[in-house]
Write a protein that holds these residues in place. Structure first.
Motif, PDB file in Angstrom:
ATOM      1  N   SER A 111      -5.932  15.120   3.565  1.00 53.76           N
ATOM      2  CA  SER A 111      -6.599  13.817   3.527  1.00 53.76           C
ATOM      3  C   SER A 111      -5.590  12.751   3.109  1.00 53.76           C
ATOM      4  CB  SER A 111      -7.751  13.816   2.518  1.00 53.76           C
ATOM      5  OG  SER A 111      -8.740  14.721   2.903  1.00 53.76           O
ATOM      6  N   ILE A 112      -5.629  11.606   3.775  1.00 61.83           N
ATOM      7  CA  ILE A 112      -4.737  10.509   3.419  1.00 61.83           C
ATOM      8  C   ILE A 112      -5.391   9.691   2.309  1.00 61.83           C
ATOM      9  CG2 ILE A 112      -3.570   8.417   4.220  1.00 61.83           C
ATOM     10  CD1 ILE A 112      -2.455  10.991   5.447  1.00 61.83           C
ATOM     11  N   ILE A 113      -4.691   9.623   1.178  1.00 62.74           N
ATOM     12  CA  ILE A 113      -5.136   8.808   0.047  1.00 62.74           C
ATOM     13  C   ILE A 113      -4.313   7.525   0.081  1.00 62.74           C
ATOM     14  CG2 ILE A 113      -5.380   8.677  -2.464  1.00 62.74           C
ATOM     15  CD1 ILE A 113      -7.039  10.927  -1.222  1.00 62.74           C
ATOM     16  N   GLU A 114      -4.988   6.385   0.012  1.00 57.67           N
ATOM     17  CA  GLU A 114      -4.313   5.092   0.076  1.00 57.67           C
ATOM     18  C   GLU A 114      -4.604   4.315  -1.195  1.00 57.67           C
ATOM     19  OE1 GLU A 114      -4.266   2.682   3.814  1.00 57.67           O
ATOM     20  OE2 GLU A 114      -5.405   1.280   2.587  1.00 57.67           O
ATOM     21  N   ALA A 115      -3.567   3.678  -1.733  1.00 55.59           N
ATOM     22  CA  ALA A 115      -3.753   2.884  -2.948  1.00 55.59           C
ATOM     23  C   ALA A 115      -2.946   1.598  -2.853  1.00 55.59           C
ATOM     24  CB  ALA A 115      -3.309   3.675  -4.165  1.00 55.59           C
ATOM     25  N   LEU A 157       0.833  -1.195   0.000  1.00 58.36           N
ATOM     26  CA  LEU A 157       0.000   0.000   0.000  1.00 58.36           C
ATOM     27  C   LEU A 157       0.868   1.246   0.000  1.00 58.36           C
ATOM     28  CD1 LEU A 157      -2.476  -1.145   2.777  1.00 58.36           C
ATOM     29  CD2 LEU A 157      -2.850  -1.252   0.310  1.00 58.36           C
ATOM     30  N   LEU A 158       0.429   2.253  -0.731  1.00 55.63           N
ATOM     31  CA  LEU A 158       1.057   3.568  -0.698  1.00 55.63           C
ATOM     32  C   LEU A 158       0.062   4.527  -0.091  1.00 55.63           C
ATOM     33  CD1 LEU A 158       2.820   4.083  -4.147  1.00 55.63           C
ATOM     34  CD2 LEU A 158       3.815   3.352  -2.004  1.00 55.63           C
ATOM     35  N   LYS A 159       0.529   5.361   0.818  1.00 58.79           N
ATOM     36  CA  LYS A 159      -0.335   6.361   1.445  1.00 58.79           C
ATOM     37  C   LYS A 159       0.294   7.730   1.223  1.00 58.79           C
ATOM     38  CE  LYS A 159      -1.759   3.066   4.947  1.00 58.79           C
ATOM     39  NZ  LYS A 159      -1.817   2.753   6.369  1.00 58.79           N
ATOM     40  N   LYS A 160      -0.530   8.673   0.793  1.00 61.33           N
ATOM     41  CA  LYS A 160      -0.054  10.026   0.496  1.00 61.33           C
ATOM     42  C   LYS A 160      -1.035  11.030   1.084  1.00 61.33           C
ATOM     43  CE  LYS A 160       0.609  13.071  -3.473  1.00 61.33           C
ATOM     44  NZ  LYS A 160       0.525  13.174  -4.927  1.00 61.33           N
ATOM     45  N   ASN A 161      -0.495  12.073   1.701  1.00 60.96           N
ATOM     46  CA  ASN A 161      -1.321  13.145   2.251  1.00 60.96           C
ATOM     47  C   ASN A 161      -1.609  14.149   1.136  1.00 60.96           C
ATOM     48  OD1 ASN A 161      -2.312  15.473   3.546  1.00 60.96           O
ATOM     49  ND2 ASN A 161      -1.216  14.960   5.418  1.00 60.96           N
ATOM     50  N   VAL A 162      -2.881  14.315   0.810  1.00 62.50           N
ATOM     51  CA  VAL A 162      -3.295  15.262  -0.221  1.00 62.50           C
ATOM     52  C   VAL A 162      -4.258  16.258   0.404  1.00 62.50           C
ATOM     53  CG1 VAL A 162      -4.438  15.535  -2.453  1.00 62.50           C
ATOM     54  CG2 VAL A 162      -3.057  13.500  -2.017  1.00 62.50           C
ATOM     55  N   ASN A 163      -3.784  17.482   0.579  1.00 62.47           N
ATOM     56  CA  ASN A 163      -4.606  18.547   1.171  1.00 62.47           C
ATOM     57  C   ASN A 163      -5.233  18.128   2.499  1.00 62.47           C
ATOM     58  OD1 ASN A 163      -4.090  20.226  -1.062  1.00 62.47           O
ATOM     59  ND2 ASN A 163      -5.785  19.318  -2.195  1.00 62.47           N
TER      60      ASN A 163
END
Length: 89
Positions: free
Chosen positions: A42-46, A34-40
């Motif tokens: 919010s944590i987006i997980e893919a 899983l990759l998690k990225k903070n976008v504005n």
């Protein structure tokens, strides 16, 4: 024995690399990646094995992501992701 490893890394992707290449490389691993990225805020997980999830992450050079691998070969999978996103040259 199932392992769980994670690491926050900074993304450095060469112009010649695509995230789809990474997805194909890590298909050999049984672990969930899983990759998690903070976008504005919010944590987006893919899931790294999902092309659609990767597109939604919109990774760019310099982004900071958390990579989380869960499975028997989690440590090896994490090393592979890190090697792709932080090439030596």
């Amino acid at each position: 024995m199932e392992q769980k490893v994670s690491k926050t890394i900074k993304v450095y992707i060469k112009e010649s690399q695509t995230i789809i290449e990474l997805s194909q490389i890590i298909q050999q691993y049984d672990s969930e990646i899983l990759l998690k990225k903070n976008v504005n805020g919010s944590i987006i997980e893919a899931n790294l094995k999902s092309f659609l999830g990767l597109i939604n992450l919109r990774l760019h050079d310099g982004d900071e992501v958390q990579v989380e691998c869960i499975g028997d070969d989690a440590a090896d999978a994490l090393k592979e992701v890190e090697k792709f996103m932080q090439p030596d040259d």
